[in-house]
Every structure is written in C-alpha cells, then in structure tokens.
Design a protein around this motif. Structure first.
Motif, short mmCIF file in Angstrom:
data_model
loop_
_atom_site.label_atom_id
_atom_site.label_comp_id
_atom_site.label_asym_id
_atom_site.label_seq_id
_atom_site.Cartn_x
_atom_site.Cartn_y
_atom_site.Cartn_z
N UNK A 249 40.42 0.16 77.96
CA UNK A 249 39.94 -0.67 79.01
C UNK A 249 38.48 -0.53 79.08
N UNK A 250 37.79 0.56 78.68
CA UNK A 250 36.39 0.63 78.52
C UNK A 250 35.96 -0.07 77.44
N UNK A 251 36.70 -0.48 76.53
CA UNK A 251 36.11 -1.16 75.32
C UNK A 251 36.12 -2.61 75.70
N UNK A 252 37.24 -2.98 76.42
CA UNK A 252 37.45 -4.45 76.74
C UNK A 252 36.39 -4.58 78.04
N UNK A 253 36.10 -3.83 78.75
CA UNK A 253 35.09 -4.02 79.69
C UNK A 253 33.83 -4.21 79.18
N UNK A 254 33.36 -3.59 78.04
CA UNK A 254 32.18 -3.52 77.29
C UNK A 254 32.03 -5.02 76.71
N UNK A 255 33.19 -5.05 76.10
CA UNK A 255 33.21 -6.47 75.39
C UNK A 255 32.95 -7.72 76.22
N UNK A 256 33.75 -7.90 77.46
CA UNK A 256 33.56 -8.70 78.15
C UNK A 256 32.46 -8.81 78.96
N UNK A 257 31.78 -7.50 79.13
CA UNK A 257 30.19 -7.63 79.71
C UNK A 257 29.13 -8.29 78.59
N UNK A 258 29.66 -7.91 77.52
CA UNK A 258 28.52 -8.51 76.46
C UNK A 258 28.75 -10.08 76.43
N UNK A 259 29.98 -10.62 76.48
CA UNK A 259 30.07 -12.03 76.43
C UNK A 259 29.73 -12.75 77.59
N UNK A 260 29.97 -12.09 78.83
CA UNK A 260 29.38 -12.60 79.95
C UNK A 260 27.97 -12.73 80.13
N UNK A 261 27.21 -11.59 79.45
CA UNK A 261 25.82 -11.64 79.41
C UNK A 261 25.13 -12.69 78.24
#
Length: 161
Positions: free
Chosen positions: A117-129
């Motif tokens: 969950x943490x990895x998915x969250x940070x990956x999606x945060x990077x993509x969104x940014x």
C-alpha cells in the motif's frame, strides 16, 4: 459491506478529482526559455506588445523583452502539488481497498500488504506530481514579434492582470 466500502472510497476519489478540476487557478507559473539558453521562472504577472512581466520568488517583478523569449511554458501554480496529493489519496484508497479484500491472516501478510500500500501510494503520488507539473500551454516565440503578437491575447488570459 465490502461493496459499500469500495463505493464510498470511489465516491471520495471522484469528489476530490471534481473539486480540483473545478477550482480555477488565477496564478500561472511561467517557465521562459530565453534565446540566450537561460531559463527564467516565476508567476506570469502581465503581458503587453513589448514582452512579459514575471514575478519571481522574491516577489520582484522583472520584464522579459519579446526578442529574448524562445519558448514560454505556462501551468497552473500548485498543479504539481495538487496532482501529488490526488495521486497519494488514490494510491492509499486503492491499497486500503485491496488490503481489505485480501484479508491478511498473519503478521507477515499484513506487513506485506502495508508495504504494498505504501509503495503504491508513493508511486501514484509521483505519477500525479509529474502529470501536474507538465506545461498546460506552450508558446513558441523564438524572438519573433509576429509570433508573440499572434499569441498575445491568449498569454494575457493567463496573466494576473
């Protein structure tokens, strides 16, 4: 019960996306590539027939003559951070939903799902940014007065004044 949780999470994600899409930003960050191969950054304050005025980080306004402008890129101010927050919330929601459906039985499975969950969250945060930081508008000027005047009204629509 699980379907109700999933639908609630999806509704929250949808509401956040709609709210951010409807919010009109009045300030646009400009990235001005100069003909001298330098880059000027700041908030687009105004534009006229002679060039543009940008407000830099120290709140000082300076003028860039149109003959010095090679490329002008504009994006809404804070678009990158808004995209990162939306990406983070989306990743957390998807990770939490997946964890809820998997129903981990032991401590190792719970740890793996939390890390996922943490990895998915940070990956999606990077993509969104990264999506949010892309330029909304790009104007090719190349120091040409006619090219600048052709885009002047549209450039003015992104300025503060």
């Amino acid at each position: 019960m699980k379907l109700k949780l999933v639908s609630t999470i999806l509704m929250v994600i949808f509401a956040v996306n709609v709210a951010s899409a409807q919010k009109k930003n009045k300030q646009y960050t400009s990235k001005v590539y100069l003909t001298s191969n330098k880059v000027e950054r700041g908030v687009l304050q105004s534009a006229d027939e002679k060039g543009i005025y940008i407000l830099d980080r120290r709140d000082s306004t300076h003028f860039i003559d149109l003959s010095q402008i090679a490329v002008l890129k504009l994006r809404p101010k804070k678009a990158a951070s808004r995209g990162a927050v939306i990406g983070l919330l989306t990743g957390l929601a998807i990770g939490a939903t997946a964890t809820y459906f998997i129903e981990p039985d032991d401590a190792l499975e719970r740890t793996v799902s939390a890390v996922g969950t943490a990895g998915l969250s940070f990956a999606s945060m990077a993509i969104g940014g990264s999506i949010g930081s892309r330029a909304r508008e790009t104007f090719q000027i190349n120091g040409n007065r006619q090219d600048f005047l052709q885009h002047l009204q549209q450039i003015k629509s992104f300025s503060l004044q």
